[in-house]
Design a protein around this motif. Structure first.
Motif, PDB file in Angstrom:
ATOM      1  N   CYS A 163       0.931  -0.646  -0.365  1.00  0.00           N
ATOM      2  CA  CYS A 163      -0.224  -0.440  -0.010  1.00  0.00           C
ATOM      3  C   CYS A 163       0.893   1.167  -0.074  1.00  0.00           C
ATOM      4  CB  CYS A 163      -1.097  -0.026   1.496  1.00  0.00           C
ATOM      5  SG  CYS A 163      -1.984   1.493   1.402  1.00  0.00           S
ATOM      6  N   THR A 173      -0.105   3.816   1.136  1.00  0.00           N
ATOM      7  CA  THR A 173       0.226   4.860   2.612  1.00  0.00           C
ATOM      8  C   THR A 173       0.401   3.970   3.631  1.00  0.00           C
ATOM      9  OG1 THR A 173      -2.062   5.687   0.795  1.00  0.00           O
ATOM     10  CG2 THR A 173      -2.235   6.580   3.405  1.00  0.00           C
ATOM     11  N   CYS A 174      -0.407   2.964   3.980  1.00  0.00           N
ATOM     12  CA  CYS A 174       0.713   2.603   5.221  1.00  0.00           C
ATOM     13  C   CYS A 174       1.469   0.907   4.849  1.00  0.00           C
ATOM     14  CB  CYS A 174      -1.232   1.944   5.579  1.00  0.00           C
ATOM     15  SG  CYS A 174      -1.647   0.241   4.527  1.00  0.00           S
ATOM     16  N   CYS A 226      -6.966   0.710   3.739  1.00  0.00           N
ATOM     17  CA  CYS A 226      -6.610   2.269   4.928  1.00  0.00           C
ATOM     18  C   CYS A 226      -7.316   2.888   3.830  1.00  0.00           C
ATOM     19  CB  CYS A 226      -5.557   2.234   4.724  1.00  0.00           C
ATOM     20  SG  CYS A 226      -4.185   2.725   3.804  1.00  0.00           S
ATOM     21  N   ARG A 273       1.067  -1.936   3.900  1.00  0.00           N
ATOM     22  CA  ARG A 273       0.607  -2.990   4.148  1.00  0.00           C
ATOM     23  C   ARG A 273       1.377  -3.658   2.844  1.00  0.00           C
ATOM     24  NH1 ARG A 273      -5.646  -3.271   5.730  1.00  0.00           N
ATOM     25  NH2 ARG A 273      -4.661  -1.703   7.176  1.00  0.00           N
TER      26      ARG A 273
END
Ligand code: BV8
Ligand code: ZN
Length: 245
Positions: free
Chosen positions: A129, A131-132, A155, A134
């Protein structure tokens, strides 16, 4: 060193070596039918410059274009096999201390049986991801056109390719280990790399500084050829099996 046959010189040099480190580039996979990074654009992708697409700016600007490009490259890999060069390296490591570092984002070394491959530019098959962070599985379906919206993470972020783009730092642990392998070897073999992308292209200089003999396997002259002690003007699938007796 014989004036004529670099392969015999390479075999002579390798005979007493305790540790060999091999750095592979896109040319390693060329004989499997995977176009090298500079020639990766064919068909509808011919109008796009890989150097522009492989950047955070391109991702920011048009994630569907970048995601479709990586989908296409993943799908292409499912249709090819490791070549005799990949197999020679995997066999060699079974009876000698041969350590592998690759700039390639394909999985052909692993599919040939090599384990413990250091991928300094990440992998097409490791998505995360944006952003996070993952991890997410990589789909391998071939996109129809040149746009495919990337999957979304729980997320709300987007799933991005797990490769290192131009302008991005290399994964710290991968590059630290790659540097250690360059420093610890008696012989450093460069296979199928143009030697223009840093910091990976600095690894042979590190190996040389630590006293290693540098061997290049490449049909063409490269930016690193002058720093090599032995240059084998041949291809990965032809030259590597000849070194692994
Ligand atoms: C970094 C994953 C610190 C993606 C790749 C401005 C801003 C920021 C950085 C820079 C900047 N200017 C310069 C830089 C540094 C930049 C760089 O080196 N640019 C070059 C082009 C000048 N490097 C970076 O950005 C790196 N990060 O520096 O971070 C930083 C951060 C911020 C600001 C400042 C510094 C990240 C580089 C990683 C890029 N990602 N791949 C993807 O795949 O989509 S690199 C990509 O290009 C490939 O993975 C591959 O590694 C590389 C191409 O090199 P090759 O593998 O050598 O392939 P190529 O096609 O070039 O050559 C093939 C060779 O094979 C040829 O020699 C051919 O003769 C030979 N061959 C052909 N057939 C065969 C064969 N050989 C043997 N057998 C055959 N059959
Ligand atoms: Zn996320």
């Amino acid at each position: 060193m014989s004036a004529t046959d670099p392969t015999s010189d390479a075999i002579e040099t390798l005979r007493p070596a305790n540790t060999v480190t091999v750095l592979t580039g896109a040319g390693m996979s060329a004989e499997s039918g995977v176009p090298t990074f500079r020639n990766v654009q064919t068909g509808l992708w011919a109008k796009y410059d890989p150097m522009t697409l492989a950047t955070p700016e391109a991702w920011e600007d048009d994630p569907a274009l970048v995601w479709a490009w990586y989908q296409r490259r993943r799908a292409m890999l499912t249709a090819v096999e490791p070549n005799a060069g990949h197999q020679a390296l995997a066999t060699w490591a079974q009876f000698a201390d041969v350590r592998l570092v690759t700039q390639n984002v394909d999985d052909l070394h692993e599919r040939a049986g090599s384990s413990d491959v250091i991928h300094v530019h990440g992998s097409l098959f490791a998505c995360r991801c944006d952003t996070c962070g993952r991890e997410h599985d990589a789909e391998v379906s071939d996109p129809e056109g040149d746009r495919l919206p990337p999957p979304q993470c729980e997320c709300g972020g987007h799933v991005r390719p797990g490769v290192v783009w131009f302008g991005e730092m290399l994964p710290q642990n991968a590059f630290t280990e790659a540097t250690a392998r360059a420093e610890a070897c008696d012989v450093f073999i460069l296979v199928g790399t143009s030697g223009v992308v840093y910091p990976a292209a600095g690894l042979p200089h590190i190996a040389r500084g630590a006293g290693a003999t540098i061997i290049e396997i490449n049909p063409d002259e490269t930016d690193l050829s002058d720093a090599c002690d032995i240059t084998i003007r041949s291809t990965a699938a032809v030259a590597l099996p000849g070194l692994v007796d």
